[in-house]
Design a protein around this motif. Structure first.
Motif, PDB file in Angstrom:
ATOM      1  N   UNK A  53       0.824  -1.214   0.000  1.00 51.30           N
ATOM      2  CA  UNK A  53       0.000   0.000   0.000  1.00 51.30           C
ATOM      3  C   UNK A  53       0.857   1.264   0.000  1.00 51.30           C
ATOM      4  N   UNK A  54       0.516   2.188  -0.885  1.00 51.87           N
ATOM      5  CA  UNK A  54       1.231   3.458  -0.985  1.00 51.87           C
ATOM      6  C   UNK A  54       0.222   4.561  -1.252  1.00 51.87           C
ATOM      7  N   UNK A  55       0.191   5.554  -0.394  1.00 48.17           N
ATOM      8  CA  UNK A  55      -0.683   6.702  -0.582  1.00 48.17           C
ATOM      9  C   UNK A  55       0.203   7.938  -0.657  1.00 48.17           C
ATOM     10  N   UNK A  56       0.156   8.661  -1.770  1.00 47.26           N
ATOM     11  CA  UNK A  56       1.074   9.779  -1.965  1.00 47.26           C
ATOM     12  C   UNK A  56       0.336  11.032  -2.398  1.00 47.26           C
ATOM     13  N   UNK A  57       0.969  12.163  -2.113  1.00 47.38           N
ATOM     14  CA  UNK A  57       0.617  13.458  -2.671  1.00 47.38           C
ATOM     15  C   UNK A  57       1.791  13.891  -3.528  1.00 47.38           C
ATOM     16  N   UNK A  58       1.505  14.375  -4.730  1.00 51.88           N
ATOM     17  CA  UNK A  58       2.553  14.867  -5.611  1.00 51.88           C
ATOM     18  C   UNK A  58       2.759  16.363  -5.368  1.00 51.88           C
ATOM     19  N   UNK A  59       4.028  16.747  -5.206  1.00 50.92           N
ATOM     20  CA  UNK A  59       4.335  18.149  -4.922  1.00 50.92           C
ATOM     21  C   UNK A  59       5.333  18.658  -5.962  1.00 50.92           C
ATOM     22  N   UNK A  60       5.191  19.896  -6.419  1.00 52.25           N
ATOM     23  CA  UNK A  60       6.071  20.418  -7.472  1.00 52.25           C
ATOM     24  C   UNK A  60       7.539  20.524  -7.074  1.00 52.25           C
ATOM     25  N   UNK A  61       7.860  20.484  -5.784  1.00 56.20           N
ATOM     26  CA  UNK A  61       9.266  20.554  -5.372  1.00 56.20           C
ATOM     27  C   UNK A  61      10.033  19.288  -5.726  1.00 56.20           C
ATOM     28  N   UNK A  62       9.327  18.189  -6.001  1.00 47.11           N
ATOM     29  CA  UNK A  62       9.991  16.975  -6.438  1.00 47.11           C
ATOM     30  C   UNK A  62      10.153  15.939  -5.341  1.00 47.11           C
ATOM     31  N   UNK A  63      10.839  14.872  -5.680  1.00 47.19           N
ATOM     32  CA  UNK A  63      11.053  13.739  -4.781  1.00 47.19           C
ATOM     33  C   UNK A  63      12.374  13.890  -4.047  1.00 47.19           C
ATOM     34  N   UNK A  64      12.354  13.697  -2.728  1.00 43.75           N
ATOM     35  CA  UNK A  64      13.584  13.765  -1.936  1.00 43.75           C
ATOM     36  C   UNK A  64      14.587  12.739  -2.453  1.00 43.75           C
ATOM     37  N   UNK A  65      15.870  13.071  -2.311  1.00 48.76           N
ATOM     38  CA  UNK A  65      16.913  12.158  -2.780  1.00 48.76           C
ATOM     39  C   UNK A  65      18.213  12.457  -2.044  1.00 48.76           C
ATOM     40  N   UNK A  66      19.153  11.560  -2.148  1.00 48.29           N
ATOM     41  CA  UNK A  66      20.463  11.796  -1.540  1.00 48.29           C
ATOM     42  C   UNK A  66      21.526  11.076  -2.355  1.00 48.29           C
ATOM     43  N   UNK A  67      22.750  11.537  -2.198  1.00 47.80           N
ATOM     44  CA  UNK A  67      23.918  10.868  -2.755  1.00 47.80           C
ATOM     45  C   UNK A  67      24.708  10.311  -1.581  1.00 47.80           C
ATOM     46  N   UNK A  68      24.879   9.009  -1.537  1.00 43.56           N
ATOM     47  CA  UNK A  68      25.597   8.359  -0.448  1.00 43.56           C
ATOM     48  C   UNK A  68      26.935   7.832  -0.951  1.00 43.56           C
ATOM     49  N   UNK A  69      27.997   8.279  -0.331  1.00 47.13           N
ATOM     50  CA  UNK A  69      29.337   7.812  -0.654  1.00 47.13           C
ATOM     51  C   UNK A  69      29.725   6.735   0.345  1.00 47.13           C
ATOM     52  N   UNK A  70      30.130   5.570  -0.157  1.00 47.35           N
ATOM     53  CA  UNK A  70      30.416   4.419   0.694  1.00 47.35           C
ATOM     54  C   UNK A  70      31.888   4.057   0.604  1.00 47.35           C
ATOM     55  N   UNK A  71      32.550   3.907   1.760  1.00 49.41           N
ATOM     56  CA  UNK A  71      33.961   3.537   1.807  1.00 49.41           C
ATOM     57  C   UNK A  71      34.117   2.031   1.642  1.00 49.41           C
ATOM     58  N   UNK A  72      35.325   1.549   1.361  1.00 51.57           N
ATOM     59  CA  UNK A  72      35.517   0.095   1.181  1.00 51.57           C
ATOM     60  C   UNK A  72      35.095  -0.749   2.379  1.00 51.57           C
ATOM     61  N   UNK A  73      35.115  -0.184   3.594  1.00 48.59           N
ATOM     62  CA  UNK A  73      34.694  -0.962   4.761  1.00 48.59           C
ATOM     63  C   UNK A  73      33.215  -0.782   5.085  1.00 48.59           C
ATOM     64  N   UNK A  74      32.462  -0.154   4.174  1.00 53.23           N
ATOM     65  CA  UNK A  74      31.016  -0.077   4.318  1.00 53.23           C
ATOM     66  C   UNK A  74      30.476   1.161   4.986  1.00 53.23           C
ATOM     67  N   UNK A  75      31.324   2.074   5.463  1.00 55.75           N
ATOM     68  CA  UNK A  75      30.840   3.305   6.097  1.00 55.75           C
ATOM     69  C   UNK A  75      30.371   4.283   5.020  1.00 55.75           C
ATOM     70  N   UNK A  76      29.509   5.233   5.437  1.00 53.31           N
ATOM     71  CA  UNK A  76      28.932   6.104   4.415  1.00 53.31           C
ATOM     72  C   UNK A  76      28.854   7.550   4.855  1.00 53.31           C
ATOM     73  N   UNK A  77      28.814   8.435   3.856  1.00 53.66           N
ATOM     74  CA  UNK A  77      28.505   9.842   4.045  1.00 53.66           C
ATOM     75  C   UNK A  77      27.347  10.153   3.114  1.00 53.66           C
ATOM     76  N   UNK A  78      26.301  10.770   3.658  1.00 56.52           N
ATOM     77  CA  UNK A  78      25.100  11.033   2.880  1.00 56.52           C
ATOM     78  C   UNK A  78      24.941  12.526   2.622  1.00 56.52           C
ATOM     79  N   UNK A  79      24.730  12.895   1.373  1.00 58.82           N
ATOM     80  CA  UNK A  79      24.448  14.275   0.987  1.00 58.82           C
ATOM     81  C   UNK A  79      22.963  14.339   0.630  1.00 58.82           C
ATOM     82  N   UNK A  80      22.174  14.952   1.504  1.00 60.38           N
ATOM     83  CA  UNK A  80      20.717  14.860   1.447  1.00 60.38           C
ATOM     84  C   UNK A  80      20.109  16.086   0.778  1.00 60.38           C
ATOM     85  N   UNK A  81      19.264  15.845  -0.208  1.00 60.66           N
ATOM     86  CA  UNK A  81      18.530  16.888  -0.912  1.00 60.66           C
ATOM     87  C   UNK A  81      17.052  16.710  -0.557  1.00 60.66           C
ATOM     88  N   UNK A  82      16.596  17.456   0.472  1.00 59.01           N
ATOM     89  CA  UNK A  82      15.245  17.272   0.977  1.00 59.01           C
ATOM     90  C   UNK A  82      14.149  17.782   0.064  1.00 59.01           C
TER      91      UNK A  82
END
Length: 278
Positions: A63-92
Motif C-alpha cells: 500500500x502506498x498513498x502519496x501526494x505529488x508536490x512540485x518541489x519533487x522527490x527527496x533524494x540523496x547521494x551516499x558515498x560508501x567507503x571500502x569498509x562499508x561506512x557512508x557519508x550522505x548528501x541529502x537533498x530534501x
C-alpha cells in the motif's frame, strides 16, 4: 585555485547505482518482509524518482498513498567507503513548513495498529491525528543533537524513540522522558550495538551482531532494518531486549549487501538466525 584536497578533478569509482532507499521505505519494506501488513504514506514529485517509487510499490504490491508536490522527490547521494561506512548528501527538496491535506494519512490510520513516523516536516502535522487513534507510535530521530527544535515534536509524541548515538548529548534521553510520552528510548551505536533506556533505570546494552557469512559491505539502511525488526518482534509480544536483539540481527544482515534496502532479512531468516545466536 582549487582548495587543498581538490587537486584532482576526476576520481574513478565503482559503478554508480540508484535505489529506492529513504527511511520510510526501509521500515515499510522491512516490516512487510517480517510478516506485518505495512504501508507507506509520503509526498513525492511527479518526476523520474517519484515514478520509480510508485512503480516499485506496484511491483511489491505494498500500500502506498502519496501526494505529488512540485518541489519533487527527496533524494540523496551516499558515498560508501571500502569498509562499508557512508557519508550522505541529502537533498530534501520540500519547502520548510510544507503542509498537505490530512486525507493523505487519515484513511490509513483507521486500520493502523502501530504508526512509525519519519521526521519529514509534513509528517509532524499528522501527529495529532495519530495520537487521537490511541495506537502506539515510534519515530527515528537519526543523528539528533539533542538541541535542534525540528526533532522535538517527534521526540515527544512517540512511545518508542530511536536515535543515533553519533551526536547525542548526555542529557537528551532524560529530556525525551521529561517532556514526552516515551516508554523506551533506543540509542543506536553502530558497531557498539544499541542501548535500551527505560525511565528511571540504567541503560541496558544490546551487543551488535556479527554474521561471518555476511561481512559488512554497506551500512546504508542498517538502522531502518533494526527498527523494522524491533517493531515486528515487539508487536509480537516479546521483551524490549529480545526485540532489540532481533534488530541487531536485521541490521547486521542489511550491512551484508550493497545499496540501501536491497536485501532485508525475512521472517524465516530472522527466526533461524535468532535461534542460532541464542
Amino acid at each position: 585555485m582549487p582548495e587543498a584536497g581538490w587537486e584532482r578533478e576526476t576520481v574513478p569509482v565503482e559503478p554508480i547505482e540508484v535505489y529506492v532507499g529513504h527511511t520510510g521505505h526501509g521500515v515499510t519494506l522491512g516490516c512487510d518482509l517480517l510478516g506485518l501488513r505495512a504501508g507507506l504514506v509520503d509526498v513525492l514529485g511527479d518526476d523520474d524518482e517519484g515514478r520509480r517509487v510508485r512503480r516499485l510499490y506496484d511491483e511489491l504490491q505494498l500500500p502506498l498513498n502519496v501526494v505529488l508536490h512540485p518541489s519533487g522527490t527527496r533524494r540523496s547521494v551516499n558515498l560508501v567507503t571500502p569498509d562499508g561506512q557512508r557519508m550522505s548528501y541529502y537533498d530534501g527538496r520540500h519547502p520548510s513548513g510544507l503542509r498537505v491535506h490530512p486525507d493523505l494519512w487519515r484513511p490509513s490510520l483507521a486500520h493502523a495498529r502501530h504508526v512509525h513516523v519519519s521526521i519529514m516536516d509534513f509528517a509532524r502535522h499528522a501527529l495529532p491525528d495519530v495520537l487521537a487513534t490511541g495506537c502506539s507510535i515510534s519515530t527515528d530521530l537519526h543523528d539528533w543533537d539533542g538541541r535542534n527544535d525540528y526533532h522535538r515534536d517527534f521526540a515527544t509524541a512517540a512511545d518508542i524513540v530511536f536515535v543515533s548515538a553519533s551526536a547525542l548529548p548526555d542529557d537528551a534521553v532524560s529530556w525525551i522522558f521529561g517532556h514526552g510520552r516515551a516508554q523506551l528510548v533506543v540509542v543506536l551505536a553502530g558497531a557498539d550495538g544499541s542501548y535500551l533506556h527505560l525511565p528511571g533505570e540504567p541503560p541496558q546494552h544490546v551487543p551488535a551482531v556479527h554474521l561471518p557469512d555476511r561481512p559488512v559491505v554497506d551500512t546504508n539502511g542498517a538502522g531502518d532494518a533494526y527498527v523494522a525488526a524491533f517493531l515486528a518482534r515487539w508487536l509480537d509480544g516479546v521483551t524490549w531486549y529480545d526485540a532489540a536483539h532481533a534488530g541487531a540481527i536485521a541490521g547486521a544482515w542489511a550491512c551484508g549487501s550493497p545499496g540501501a534496502h536491497t536485501n532485508l532479512i525475512t521472517a524465516e531468516e530472522l527466526a533461524a538466525r535468532s535461534e542460532k545466536l541464542g
